[in-house]
Design an enzyme around this catalytic site. Structure first.
Site, mmCIF file in Angstrom:
data_model
loop_
_atom_site.group_PDB
_atom_site.id
_atom_site.type_symbol
_atom_site.label_atom_id
_atom_site.label_comp_id
_atom_site.label_asym_id
_atom_site.label_seq_id
_atom_site.Cartn_x
_atom_site.Cartn_y
_atom_site.Cartn_z
ATOM 1 N N TYR A 208 6.116 -2.649 -7.097
ATOM 2 C CA TYR A 208 5.096 -2.886 -6.188
ATOM 3 C C TYR A 208 5.701 -2.944 -4.907
ATOM 4 O O TYR A 208 6.556 -3.845 -4.530
ATOM 5 C CB TYR A 208 4.615 -4.256 -6.342
ATOM 6 C CG TYR A 208 3.602 -4.897 -5.577
ATOM 7 C CD1 TYR A 208 2.703 -3.956 -4.636
ATOM 8 C CD2 TYR A 208 2.856 -6.179 -5.607
ATOM 9 C CE1 TYR A 208 1.708 -4.382 -3.794
ATOM 10 C CE2 TYR A 208 1.850 -6.691 -4.905
ATOM 11 C CZ TYR A 208 1.389 -5.637 -3.983
ATOM 12 O OH TYR A 208 0.281 -5.984 -3.100
ATOM 13 N N LYS B 29 2.761 0.512 -7.664
ATOM 14 C CA LYS B 29 1.664 0.163 -7.100
ATOM 15 C C LYS B 29 2.020 0.316 -5.578
ATOM 16 O O LYS B 29 2.957 -0.692 -4.979
ATOM 17 C CB LYS B 29 1.597 -1.382 -7.343
ATOM 18 C CG LYS B 29 0.062 -1.833 -6.677
ATOM 19 C CD LYS B 29 0.017 -3.409 -6.835
ATOM 20 C CE LYS B 29 -1.097 -3.858 -5.962
ATOM 21 N NZ LYS B 29 -1.288 -5.502 -6.086
#
EC number: 4.3.3.7
Length: 305
Positions: free
Chosen positions: A144, A172
């Site tokens: 992330y 992500k």
């Protein structure tokens, strides 16, 4: 445990929502509400995956025990038909490793591991941190990348290096550097997921696997349709969906923060999930009025009027 919706090019599925954590009126985790919300997101909003214990799930203010019970509750509700990805990232590598092991024991299908925040590690520190978490279990890992919260980006060369790890399979992206992302996709097999609802369609145009969305709480089915349309080559209709949901993105993402406004929006569509925990605060009357107007403009059917 294998992901029930993953594919080679989309290892966690395509349409995922970063799920809020339902709380009772006195601030305790509402585990019945957790199961109810997960079922709604999968069965009604057509999500084929859920991220739990992420930022939108208020992970900074939930305990390790609560995190484990949330993962278990979501798996119980939808784990046979949706990919359940557990947030395991902190700014302490040892703690992140323990959360990863805990999620694996609970039966999660994958891990979301955020860039360590606040302590601003160098790129070598990021590499060693992510590698340590990936080595801790047999679960696939989604990195992330969100420098707006962490203070440090995962640089292109670091992502390319991390892609060599067999269990680091996706990113992500909430960095918003479309060109850097396209460079990484061109150099590796990492699957990119849009982690910024403002850029969902833009990421699809560059070959992203799908979305990790916040607005998916109320327009997940439309976002899933956007993905299908774009993957089938119908870019014009995908653009129509993007334009349709743009007011919803505005209302939830640009007003007071995702978790706050997502919870307010869920209440408006008849899926109440309770308050937020401090240091977050619930939406004001003015913010709720603005959100309501945005949801109506985006075609969301409200049930609280």
């Amino acid at each position: 445990m294998a992901s029930p919706t993953g594919t080679t090019d989309a290892p966690f599925g395509r349409m995922l929502t970063a799920m809020v954590t339902p709380f009772t009126s006195d601030g305790e985790v509402d585990y019945v509400g957790v199961r109810r919300l997960a079922t709604y997101l999968v069965d009604e909003q057509r999500n084929d995956g859920l991220i739990v214990n992420g930022t939108t799930g208020e992970s900074p203010t939930t305990s390790d025990e609560e995190k484990q019970r949330i993962v278990s509750a979501v798996l119980e509700a939808v784990g046979d038909r949706a990919t359940v990805v557990a947030g395991a990232g902190t700014n302490d590598t040892r703690h992140s490793v323990e959360l990863a092991k805990q999620a694996a024991r609970a039966g999660a299908h994958g891990l979301l591991v955020v860039t360590p925040y606040y302590n601003k590690p160098p790129q070598e520190g990021l590499y060693r941190h992510f590698t340590a978490v990936a080595n801790a279990t047999d679960l696939p890992v989604m990195l992330y990348d969100i420098p707006g919260r962490s203070g440090v980006p995962i640089k292109t060369e670091t992502l390319i290096r991390l892609a060599q790890h067999e269990r680091i399979v996706a990113v992500k992206d909430a960095k918003g550097d479309l060109f850097a992302g396209s460079q990484v996709m061109g150099a590796t097999d990492l699957a990119f997921y849009s982690g910024d609802d403002l850029l969902n369609l833009a990421w699809l145009s560059l070959g992203a696997a799908g979305f990790v969305s916040v607005v998916g709480h109320v327009v997940g089915s439309e976002l899933a349709r956007m993905i299908r349309l774009h993957k089938n080559g119908d870019v014009a209709q995908a653009l129509d969906v993007h334009s349709q949901v743009a007011p919803v993105v505005d209302g939830i993402m640009l007003r007071a923060g995702g978790a706050i406004m997502a919870k307010a929006a869920l209440s408006m569509v008849g899926v109440p999930v309770g308050p937020v925990r401090l240091p977050l605060v619930d939406a004001t009357e003015k913010q709720i009025a603005e959100l309501r107007a945005c949801l109506v403009a985006g075609g969301v059917k409200l049930t609280d009027e």
